[in-house]
Design a protein around this motif. Structure first.
Motif, short mmCIF file in Angstrom:
data_model
loop_
_atom_site.label_atom_id
_atom_site.label_comp_id
_atom_site.label_asym_id
_atom_site.label_seq_id
_atom_site.Cartn_x
_atom_site.Cartn_y
_atom_site.Cartn_z
N MET A 1 0.85 -1.19 0.00
CA MET A 1 0.00 0.00 0.00
C MET A 1 0.88 1.24 0.00
N GLY A 2 0.66 2.15 -0.96
CA GLY A 2 1.50 3.33 -1.09
C GLY A 2 1.17 4.40 -0.08
N ILE A 3 2.05 5.39 -0.05
CA ILE A 3 1.85 6.53 0.85
C ILE A 3 0.76 7.43 0.27
N SER A 4 -0.16 7.82 1.11
CA SER A 4 -1.26 8.67 0.66
C SER A 4 -0.75 10.06 0.29
N LYS A 5 -1.54 10.75 -0.51
CA LYS A 5 -1.16 12.09 -0.96
C LYS A 5 -1.06 13.05 0.21
N THR B 1 -0.37 12.37 3.39
CA THR B 1 0.84 12.05 4.16
C THR B 1 2.07 12.61 3.47
N ARG B 2 2.16 12.37 2.17
CA ARG B 2 3.32 12.84 1.41
C ARG B 2 3.44 14.36 1.47
N ASN B 3 2.33 15.06 1.32
CA ASN B 3 2.36 16.52 1.31
C ASN B 3 2.72 17.09 2.68
N GLN B 4 2.21 16.49 3.74
CA GLN B 4 2.54 16.98 5.08
C GLN B 4 4.01 16.77 5.41
N PHE B 5 4.54 15.61 5.08
CA PHE B 5 5.96 15.35 5.33
C PHE B 5 6.85 16.24 4.46
N LEU B 6 6.44 16.45 3.22
CA LEU B 6 7.21 17.32 2.34
C LEU B 6 7.25 18.74 2.89
N ALA B 7 6.12 19.23 3.37
CA ALA B 7 6.08 20.59 3.92
C ALA B 7 6.96 20.70 5.16
N ALA B 8 6.88 19.69 6.05
CA ALA B 8 7.69 19.73 7.27
C ALA B 8 9.18 19.66 6.94
N LEU B 9 9.54 18.79 6.01
CA LEU B 9 10.95 18.68 5.60
C LEU B 9 11.43 19.97 4.94
N SER B 10 10.57 20.59 4.16
CA SER B 10 10.96 21.80 3.43
C SER B 10 11.23 22.96 4.37
N VAL B 11 10.30 23.23 5.28
CA VAL B 11 10.50 24.37 6.18
C VAL B 11 11.71 24.14 7.09
N ASN B 12 12.02 22.88 7.35
CA ASN B 12 13.14 22.60 8.25
C ASN B 12 14.48 22.55 7.55
N LEU B 13 14.52 22.82 6.24
CA LEU B 13 15.80 23.11 5.61
C LEU B 13 16.39 24.37 6.23
N LEU B 14 15.52 25.28 6.65
CA LEU B 14 15.98 26.47 7.36
C LEU B 14 16.59 26.09 8.71
#
Length: 476
Positions: free
Chosen positions: A1-5, A7-20
């Motif tokens: 079963m793949g990762i839901s959209k 879930t993917r979007n929330q993790f992407l957003a959290a990872l992105s802001v934490n590049l800072l």
């Protein structure tokens, strides 16, 4: 079963802001990695007896004893300069910048949006790295430290709020740990890069990370909660993005929008409704005050347990100061990563209790070892650092943002951050003052750790898997 959209979007957003966060963590750790070398390479300090081959100090090929260059102890008396004191002042400038950043950018995030504020922070983040490249004299580093500190203050005041507002209950804890994890990763990266390629190229790589942060965040919306409260025109795009709702799934969107609208109406009008749609009493000021005190206690735990001071003492436990500091960062990185893996399985409260109690026991063992068996205690010291990282330094902002009433969350967090940073110099100086009084500071910190363990066990609510409304209800 793949990762839901969603879930993917929330993790992407959290990872992105934490590049800072990665960029700030690298800047925070830069002084330890780079500052001793900067002093040792200063032409004004070329007559230092403790540094071998000073005449050829700028010829990297002729440097045979790298450890001596990095060993701060070897340049403690460089031209009547106290290296520890200089680093202390630079840390205080960093703290000053963090207070300014938390207050100013925290206010801007409430006024103009979390995402816009974070995008704006790219400017000071990149400027601080450019100053690292351009500044050749350590006497001007205080300017860079204030600017870098403002970036850290923004990270502390804005990122936890943004993640708490956009994340689903099941991911809120994991995503909340990304900020301390990112900072620790940044500290680890800068030590490796500075050793391998030098500070100039390391700074350039960090600027690239800041640019990547900017490019990615441009395509990620602000949090649905903030937009519903202040900019309802954009809330649909945000809600569909973070909940993975396609344009054709209008019924699901209306359900999610109704939930969000009811929640935000609660914030504005001060009432919420039970399962029968009957009005229920408001979140009282007494409950908000209780949440503030508990949240502030969790954030202050880093100081009360002496965890910050332990980082400064690494050179006393290791023969080589640089190697010791790197081992400390690795132990902290492992602890933070462990917290990320366990926070939604074990829960916030058990992790925090184990962390405070573990640091307290570790300090007692270190005291015993130093008094009755005067030998190096590297293993126990690193274990204490690890135990502190699984809760004290990783879950503080996660817990504080979860238990604080949403309408007062941003303001409360800014005040908590400012107060804790202003108290930092007191606890930083405390060991030296107590040493003059012939009192072991570790004994005091160990007692504080045990006291916090008891207080958290009695008054800290567990927030794992609960909605914000359920968390507020548990504060009764």
């Amino acid at each position: 079963m793949g990762i839901s959209k969603s879930t993917r979007n929330q993790f992407l957003a959290a990872l992105s802001v934490n590049l800072l966060s990665v960029s700030f963590g690298a800047n925070f750790g830069l002084i330890t990695a780079y500052f001793p070398r900067m002093l040792s390479h200063d032409k004004l300090l070329a007559d230092v007896d403790n540094i071998n081959n000073v005449d050829n100090i700028y010829d990297v090929d002729n440097i045979t004893d790298v450890d001596n260059i990095y060993d701060v102890d070897n340049i403690d008396d460089v031209g009547n300069i106290d290296v520890d004191q200089i680093q202390e002042f630079l840390n205080l400038y960093l703290a000053l910048g963090a207070v300014i950043g938390a207050i100013v950018f925290g206010w801007m995030a409430e006024k103009f949006g979390r995402r816009r504020c974070l995008l704006l922070m790219v400017i000071p983040a990149m400027l601080s790295w450019l100053l690292i490249i351009l500044i050749k004299d350590w006497r001007y580093l205080w300017i860079e430290r204030i600017i870098a500190g403002s970036v850290g203050g923004c990270c502390y005041a804005v990122i936890p709020v943004y993640i708490t507002e956009m994340a689903e209950d099941r991911f809120r804890g994991i995503l909340g740990t990304f900020m301390p994890l990112g900072m620790t990763i940044g500290m680890s990266i800068i030590h490796l890069l500075e050793l391998m390629i030098g500070n100039w190229l390391a700074a350039c790589i960090m600027i690239v990370i800041d640019v990547a942060f900017l490019r990615i965040l441009l395509f990620i919306p602000d949090s649905p909660e903030y937009l519903q409260r202040y900019n309802k025109k954009e809330v649909e795009k945000s809600l569909r993005y973070f909940r993975g709702i396609s344009p054709s799934e209008d019924a699901q969107y209306q359900v999610e929008l109704a939930k969000l609208s009811t929640f935000c109406e609660t914030l504005e009008n001060g009432v919420h409704r039970d399962e029968n749609n009957l009005p229920v009493t408001n979140v009282s000021n007494q409950k908000a005050l209780k949440a503030f005190i508990i949240g502030f206690g969790v954030i202050l735990a880093k100081l009360l347990t002496g965890y910050y001071n332990m980082h400064q003492l690494s050179k006393f436990y290791f023969t080589n100061a640089l190697d010791g500091h790197i081992l400390v960062i690795i132990a902290q990185l492992l602890g933070t990563f462990s917290a990320t893996l366990l926070v939604e399985r074990v829960g916030r409260k058990p992790l925090l209790l184990n962390s405070t109690a573990g640091v307290g026991v570790g300090l007692v063992l270190i005291l015993y070892k130093n008094r009755f068996e005067p030998s190096n205690y590297e293993g126990g010291y690193l274990l204490t650092i690890y135990l502190g990282a699984i809760g004290i330094t990783t879950l503080d902002f996660v817990i504080s943002t979860e238990i604080t009433p949403p309408k007062k969350r941003s303001l409360a967090l800014r005040v908590q951050i400012a107060l804790s940073i202003l108290m930092y110099p007191i606890f930083y100086k405390l060991p030296r003052v107590m040493e003059k009084l012939l009192i072991q500071a570790d004994f005091l910190f160990a007692n504080f750790s045990m006291l916090l363990t008891i207080l958290f066990a009695l008054y800290l609510p567990e927030t794992k898997g609960k909605s914000i409304a359920e968390i507020q209800a548990s504060l009764e």
